[in-house]
Design a protein around this motif. Structure first.
Motif, mmCIF file in Angstrom:
data_model
loop_
_atom_site.group_PDB
_atom_site.id
_atom_site.type_symbol
_atom_site.label_atom_id
_atom_site.label_comp_id
_atom_site.label_asym_id
_atom_site.label_seq_id
_atom_site.Cartn_x
_atom_site.Cartn_y
_atom_site.Cartn_z
ATOM 1 N N LEU A 116 13.504 -0.960 -6.362
ATOM 2 C CA LEU A 116 13.718 -2.391 -6.204
ATOM 3 C C LEU A 116 13.473 -3.095 -7.533
ATOM 4 N N ILE A 117 14.369 -4.019 -7.863
ATOM 5 C CA ILE A 117 14.309 -4.703 -9.155
ATOM 6 C C ILE A 117 14.071 -6.191 -8.954
ATOM 7 N N SER A 118 13.041 -6.691 -9.600
ATOM 8 C CA SER A 118 12.751 -8.127 -9.580
ATOM 9 C C SER A 118 11.882 -8.433 -10.789
ATOM 10 N N ASN A 119 12.405 -9.216 -11.709
ATOM 11 C CA ASN A 119 11.634 -9.506 -12.920
ATOM 12 C C ASN A 119 10.321 -10.204 -12.577
ATOM 13 N N SER A 120 10.378 -11.146 -11.632
ATOM 14 C CA SER A 120 9.159 -11.865 -11.240
ATOM 15 C C SER A 120 8.303 -11.066 -10.276
ATOM 16 N N GLY A 121 8.933 -10.157 -9.542
ATOM 17 C CA GLY A 121 8.216 -9.396 -8.527
ATOM 18 C C GLY A 121 7.956 -10.171 -7.258
ATOM 19 N N GLU A 122 8.569 -11.360 -7.153
ATOM 20 C CA GLU A 122 8.330 -12.215 -5.989
ATOM 21 C C GLU A 122 9.623 -12.589 -5.274
ATOM 22 N N THR A 123 10.694 -11.831 -5.478
ATOM 23 C CA THR A 123 11.989 -12.132 -4.866
ATOM 24 C C THR A 123 11.901 -12.010 -3.347
ATOM 25 N N GLN A 124 12.105 -13.134 -2.673
ATOM 26 C CA GLN A 124 11.935 -13.161 -1.215
ATOM 27 C C GLN A 124 12.933 -12.251 -0.500
ATOM 28 N N GLU A 125 14.145 -12.154 -1.039
ATOM 29 C CA GLU A 125 15.194 -11.370 -0.364
ATOM 30 C C GLU A 125 14.853 -9.881 -0.275
ATOM 31 N N LEU A 126 13.897 -9.420 -1.067
ATOM 32 C CA LEU A 126 13.541 -7.994 -1.061
ATOM 33 C C LEU A 126 12.481 -7.654 -0.014
ATOM 34 N N ARG A 127 11.943 -8.682 0.643
ATOM 35 C CA ARG A 127 10.788 -8.433 1.512
ATOM 36 C C ARG A 127 11.118 -7.471 2.656
ATOM 37 N N ASP A 128 12.334 -7.573 3.221
ATOM 38 C CA ASP A 128 12.667 -6.690 4.342
ATOM 39 C C ASP A 128 12.862 -5.248 3.893
ATOM 40 N N VAL A 129 13.388 -5.051 2.675
ATOM 41 C CA VAL A 129 13.531 -3.694 2.152
ATOM 42 C C VAL A 129 12.151 -3.099 1.891
ATOM 43 N N VAL A 130 11.261 -3.914 1.347
ATOM 44 C CA VAL A 130 9.883 -3.453 1.110
ATOM 45 C C VAL A 130 9.233 -3.054 2.436
ATOM 46 N N ALA A 131 9.355 -3.914 3.439
ATOM 47 C CA ALA A 131 8.750 -3.643 4.743
ATOM 48 C C ALA A 131 9.328 -2.371 5.365
ATOM 49 N N HIS A 132 10.639 -2.198 5.240
ATOM 50 C CA HIS A 132 11.309 -1.013 5.786
ATOM 51 C C HIS A 132 10.786 0.249 5.115
ATOM 52 N N SER A 133 10.627 0.199 3.803
ATOM 53 C CA SER A 133 10.143 1.380 3.082
ATOM 54 C C SER A 133 8.706 1.713 3.478
ATOM 55 N N ARG A 134 7.898 0.702 3.729
ATOM 56 C CA ARG A 134 6.508 0.947 4.137
ATOM 57 C C ARG A 134 6.456 1.493 5.560
ATOM 58 N N ARG A 135 7.310 0.962 6.415
ATOM 59 C CA ARG A 135 7.297 1.372 7.823
ATOM 60 C C ARG A 135 7.671 2.841 7.979
ATOM 61 N N PHE A 136 8.655 3.320 7.166
ATOM 62 C CA PHE A 136 9.156 4.682 7.313
ATOM 63 C C PHE A 136 8.693 5.606 6.175
ATOM 64 N N SER A 137 7.676 5.176 5.445
ATOM 65 C CA SER A 137 7.085 5.989 4.372
ATOM 66 C C SER A 137 8.131 6.468 3.371
ATOM 67 N N ILE A 138 9.014 5.557 2.991
ATOM 68 C CA ILE A 138 10.037 5.856 1.983
ATOM 69 C C ILE A 138 9.467 5.519 0.610
ATOM 70 N N PRO A 139 9.460 6.460 -0.327
ATOM 71 C CA PRO A 139 8.896 6.176 -1.656
ATOM 72 C C PRO A 139 9.523 4.933 -2.273
ATOM 73 N N LEU A 140 8.672 4.052 -2.780
ATOM 74 C CA LEU A 140 9.133 2.781 -3.335
ATOM 75 C C LEU A 140 8.795 2.707 -4.823
ATOM 76 N N VAL A 141 9.843 2.501 -5.632
ATOM 77 C CA VAL A 141 9.690 2.318 -7.073
ATOM 78 C C VAL A 141 10.035 0.867 -7.388
ATOM 79 N N ALA A 142 9.169 0.193 -8.111
ATOM 80 C CA ALA A 142 9.411 -1.208 -8.473
ATOM 81 C C ALA A 142 9.619 -1.326 -9.977
ATOM 82 N N ILE A 143 10.613 -2.145 -10.341
ATOM 83 C CA ILE A 143 10.827 -2.496 -11.749
ATOM 84 C C ILE A 143 10.591 -3.999 -11.874
#
Length: 323
Positions: free
Chosen positions: A101-128
């Motif tokens: 997931l890419i977000s210069n500020s790290g606070e992009t609201q539109e990414l919240r559901d992807v973040v939640a999905h990755s946490r729910r299903f233990s999908i490795p999450l890489v942040a830039i």
């Protein structure tokens, strides 16, 4: 000095400032590579799924390019639009995948559901991101932190330096993966079969003539019969073989050099012995370089034992777009 000259000088000055600013930032990142970079490369190498890249706005555009580069260099990947993910496209992401997931500020609201999905299903999450303490970076398993560098925009608002850094970081990941996988030109062509690039990566075996099309004659064949073979096959050359192995080549040039006594000769008397040959695995572009260097128009293709397997003509390379 005219107004146009003054204006041009100002334009050039700004252009140089932008490139120098972004160039300095790239050098800074090269010197301060994100701590988790190697771990992310190993993660991507080990995954049995795909690398899912997501972002919004300019980060989304950069994400599309990163995903496309990964996919074309041997790492299965595709881009998921952050907004569309919230409306069904989350189903494209499986537990076997990796999310970047890419977000210069790290606070992009539109990414919240992807973040939640990755946490729910233990999908490795890489942040830039450039903000280590941001929501996105705190949620990530792997953090690729961009160095602190000013945007090239004079107001410091338009994503410029940050997008360049992200794009370059994606390239660094892709190339590191290529090196680890020992990715070769023939692999590259698999994903780039069309256009000029595909032609440049074609192999000799893909373009050569085989079977009965190959003009082959015994070393002891009379030249009058050799001429018939050369004429019927249409390559302007004939390969002289002995015991199934290519020993020489009779070319148009050989005919001219032996014109006075040609009809009393045999193939062995006229042929150029130990001719230059190529393998079927050689890139067609390399074969073209040999033709140009030797000033010849045909090359016989042989296997490891020297047995002819095909013939390649300059026209074959031209038709394929190699030249």
């Amino acid at each position: 000095m005219t107004q146009d000259m003054l204006s041009n000088r100002a334009i050039v000055t700004v252009a140089r400032q932008v490139l120098e600013t972004e160039g300095a930032a790239l050098q800074l990142m090269a010197n301060q590579l994100p701590e988790d970079f190697c771990a992310v490369v190993r993660l991507m190498l080990a995954t049995t799924g795909r690398v899912i890249v997501s972002g919004i706005g300019k980060s989304g555009h950069i994400g599309r390019k990163i995903s496309a580069t990964l996919a074309s260099t041997g790492t299965p990947s595709f881009f998921v639009h952050a907004s569309e993910a919230s409306h069904g496209d989350l189903g494209m992401i499986t537990p076997d995948d990796i999310c970047i997931l890419i977000s210069n500020s790290g606070e992009t609201q539109e990414l919240r559901d992807v973040v939640a999905h990755s946490r729910r299903f233990s999908i490795p999450l890489v942040a830039i991101s450039s903000k280590l303490n941001s929501t996105l970076m705190q949620a990530a398993d792997y953090k690729l932190l961009l160095p602190k560098a000013p945007e090239a925009c004079p107001m410091g608002l338009a994503p410029t330096t940050s997008t360049t850094l992200t794009l370059a970081l994606g390239d660094a990941l892709a190339v590191a993966l290529m090196e680890q996988r020992n990715f070769k030109p023939e692999n590259f062509r698999t994903f780039h079969p069309g256009g000029k690039l595909g032609a440049q990566l074609a192999t000799v075996a893909q373009l050569m003539h085989t079977g009965d099309s190959i003009p082959l004659v015994p070393m002891d064949m009379p030249m009058k019969d050799v001429l018939l073979v050369m004429t019927s096959k249409g390559f302007g050359a004939a390969g002289a073989v002995e015991g199934g192995v290519l020993r020489g080549v009779v070319s148009d040039g050989d005919l001219r050099r032996n014109m006075e006594h040609l009809m009393s000769c045999r193939a062995a008397d006229v042929a150029t012995l130990n001719p230059v040959t190529v393998s079927g695995a050689m890139l067609a572009a390399e074969a073209l370089a040999i033709m140009n260097g030797r000033k010849i128009t045909t090359l016989f293709v042989v296997d490891e034992a020297g047995v002819p397997t095909g013939i390649l003509h300059l026209h074959d390379l031209l038709r394929a777009g190699v030249a």
